[in-house]
Design a protein around this motif. Structure first.
Motif, PDB file in Angstrom:
ATOM      1  N   GLU A   1      -0.433   5.603   0.436  1.00  0.00           N
ATOM      2  CA  GLU A   1      -1.755   4.819   0.982  1.00  0.00           C
ATOM      3  C   GLU A   1      -1.637   5.057   2.326  1.00  0.00           C
ATOM      4  O   GLU A   1      -0.791   4.094   2.591  1.00  0.00           O
ATOM      5  N   PRO A   2      -2.666   5.085   3.549  1.00  0.00           N
ATOM      6  CA  PRO A   2      -2.343   3.800   4.672  1.00  0.00           C
ATOM      7  C   PRO A   2      -2.851   2.647   4.121  1.00  0.00           C
ATOM      8  O   PRO A   2      -3.235   1.959   3.236  1.00  0.00           O
ATOM      9  N   PHE A   3      -1.728   1.823   4.741  1.00  0.00           N
ATOM     10  CA  PHE A   3      -1.795   0.137   4.684  1.00  0.00           C
ATOM     11  C   PHE A   3      -2.547   0.044   5.509  1.00  0.00           C
ATOM     12  O   PHE A   3      -2.095   0.296   6.857  1.00  0.00           O
ATOM     13  N   PRO A   4      -3.677  -0.875   5.087  1.00  0.00           N
ATOM     14  CA  PRO A   4      -4.847  -0.939   6.496  1.00  0.00           C
ATOM     15  C   PRO A   4      -4.084  -1.990   7.847  1.00  0.00           C
ATOM     16  O   PRO A   4      -3.385  -3.005   7.004  1.00  0.00           O
ATOM     17  N   LEU A   5      -3.990  -1.509   9.337  1.00  0.00           N
ATOM     18  CA  LEU A   5      -2.920  -2.131  10.069  1.00  0.00           C
ATOM     19  C   LEU A   5      -3.514  -3.454  10.468  1.00  0.00           C
ATOM     20  O   LEU A   5      -3.472  -4.558  10.495  1.00  0.00           O
ATOM     21  N   ALA A   6      -5.017  -3.499  10.036  1.00  0.00           N
ATOM     22  CA  ALA A   6      -6.168  -4.878  10.316  1.00  0.00           C
ATOM     23  C   ALA A   6      -5.443  -5.884   9.313  1.00  0.00           C
ATOM     24  O   ALA A   6      -6.053  -7.195   9.474  1.00  0.00           O
ATOM     25  N   GLN A   7      -4.473  -5.849   8.169  1.00  0.00           N
ATOM     26  CA  GLN A   7      -4.369  -6.605   7.142  1.00  0.00           C
ATOM     27  C   GLN A   7      -2.856  -7.495   7.985  1.00  0.00           C
ATOM     28  O   GLN A   7      -2.331  -7.889   6.804  1.00  0.00           O
ATOM     29  N   LEU A   8      -2.140  -6.693   8.761  1.00  0.00           N
ATOM     30  CA  LEU A   8      -1.019  -6.772   8.920  1.00  0.00           C
ATOM     31  C   LEU A   8      -1.082  -8.103  10.259  1.00  0.00           C
ATOM     32  O   LEU A   8      -1.945  -8.204  11.518  1.00  0.00           O
ATOM     33  N   SER A   9      -0.054  -9.089   9.827  1.00  0.00           N
ATOM     34  CA  SER A   9      -0.218 -10.098  11.261  1.00  0.00           C
ATOM     35  C   SER A   9       1.101  -9.095  11.964  1.00  0.00           C
ATOM     36  O   SER A   9       1.555  -9.360  13.217  1.00  0.00           O
ATOM     37  N   LEU A  10       1.853  -8.162  12.001  1.00  0.00           N
ATOM     38  CA  LEU A  10       2.410  -7.089  12.588  1.00  0.00           C
ATOM     39  C   LEU A  10       1.901  -7.035  14.145  1.00  0.00           C
ATOM     40  O   LEU A  10       1.381  -5.553  13.778  1.00  0.00           O
ATOM     41  N   THR A  11       1.823  -7.098  15.007  1.00  0.00           N
ATOM     42  CA  THR A  11       1.273  -6.831  15.827  1.00  0.00           C
ATOM     43  C   THR A  11       1.294  -4.887  16.519  1.00  0.00           C
ATOM     44  O   THR A  11       1.295  -4.210  16.689  1.00  0.00           O
ATOM     45  N   ASN A  12       2.711  -5.439  16.399  1.00  0.00           N
ATOM     46  CA  ASN A  12       3.267  -3.749  17.003  1.00  0.00           C
ATOM     47  C   ASN A  12       3.981  -2.664  16.063  1.00  0.00           C
ATOM     48  O   ASN A  12       4.081  -1.901  16.091  1.00  0.00           O
ATOM     49  N   CYS A  13       2.532  -2.874  14.318  1.00  0.00           N
ATOM     50  CA  CYS A  13       3.399  -1.788  13.626  1.00  0.00           C
ATOM     51  C   CYS A  13       2.598  -0.983  14.346  1.00  0.00           C
ATOM     52  O   CYS A  13       1.140  -0.558  14.325  1.00  0.00           O
ATOM     53  N   ALA A  14       2.405   0.672  14.235  1.00  0.00           N
ATOM     54  CA  ALA A  14       1.392   1.545  14.391  1.00  0.00           C
ATOM     55  C   ALA A  14       0.665   2.323  13.952  1.00  0.00           C
ATOM     56  O   ALA A  14      -0.009   2.686  13.675  1.00  0.00           O
ATOM     57  N   SER A  15       1.532   1.697  12.402  1.00  0.00           N
ATOM     58  CA  SER A  15       1.535   2.779  10.874  1.00  0.00           C
ATOM     59  C   SER A  15       1.953   1.610  10.166  1.00  0.00           C
ATOM     60  O   SER A  15       3.178   1.605   9.980  1.00  0.00           O
TER      61      SER A  15
END
Length: 188
Positions: A88-102
Motif C-alpha cells: 500500500e502507499p505510505f503517505p508522503l505527507a507523513q514523511l520528513s524525507l522531502t526528496n522521497c518521490a514515493s
C-alpha cells in the motif's frame, strides 16, 4: 535521550530518525555493511534494518517493493513460506524525507531458520520503501517481527516472542516518518 522525541544519527549523521525503546545497535556486536544500519530489540528477536540500496529502474513502485521483499527473503534464507500479504502507499505527507518521490508499505510473512538451524520461525516482515530516484537510491526500512517461534529454535529460550516490551508497527511508522536526510553527500 528520550526515545520518543530525540532523533538518533544514522550513517554517521547523514540521516537521523526516532528509534524505538530497548534498541541495540548490532554494529556494536558484529560487522555491518556500510549501506546498512541494523538494530535489534534488547529482549526479543525483533530487528529493524535501514538500507540504502540501488534504485530499481524500470519497475513500478509496487514491483520494486516486491523485489526488495524477495531480496530480504533470500537474505533471510527463507526456506518455508514466503508471501506478500499487502502493498500500500505510505503517505508522503507523513514523511520528513522531502526528496522521497514515493513510499510504499509492504506486509509479508516468511518462515526462516536462525543460525542455519532446522527449526523454522514464522516472521512478519514489514517493509517501507522510500524511493529516491534523484539519488538513484531505494531506501528500505525492514522490521522483522517473529510471531511463532519453533520450540526447537535457539530463539525459544527466554520467551522472546512473548515479551510485553515488543516493538509495534507504530514504532516502525514513527521511525520512517521521522527519517530525515541531513547530508546529501552520502550519495556521492
Amino acid at each position: 535521550m528520550d526515545a520518543v522525541t530525540d532523533k538518533r544519527p544514522l550513517y554517521g549523521g547523514a540521516f537521523s530518525a526516532i528509534l524505538p525503546d530497548a534498541i541495540q545497535d548490532v554494529s556494536d556486536l558484529r560487522e555491518i555493511p556500510d549501506n546498512q544500519e541494523v538494530f535489534a530489540h534488547a529482549s526479543t528477536d525483533q530487528s529493524i534494518i535501514v538500507e540504502l540500496l540501488e534504485y530499481q529502474e524500470g519497475m513500478t513502485d509496487t514491483e520494486a517493493a516486491r523485489y526488495h521483499f524477495e531480496d530480504v527473503a533470500s537474505g533471510n534464507s527463507a526456506e518455508g513460506r514466503s508471501e506478500v500479504l499487502s502493498v500500500e502507499p505510505f503517505p508522503l505527507a507523513q514523511l520528513s524525507l522531502t526528496n522521497c518521490a514515493s513510499a510504499w508499505a509492504l506486509t509479508g510473512l516468511q518462515q526462516v531458520a536462525k543460525f542455519n538451524e532446522e527449526a523454522l520461525n514464522t516472521v512478519n516482515i514489514y517493509l517501507v520503501l522510500c524511493r529516491l530516484p534523484h539519488y538513484s537510491t531505494d531506501l528500505l526500512v525492514t522490521f522483522n517481527d517473529p510471531i511463532v517461534i519453533d520450540p526447537f529454535s535457539s530463539s525459544a529460550v527466554g520467551g522472546a516472542a512473548e515479551s510485553s516490551l515488543r516493538w509495534t508497527v507504530e514504532d516502525l511508522h514513527r521511525l520512517v516518518s521521522s527519517l530525515q536526510l541531513n547530508d546529501p553527500g552520502i550519495f556521492s
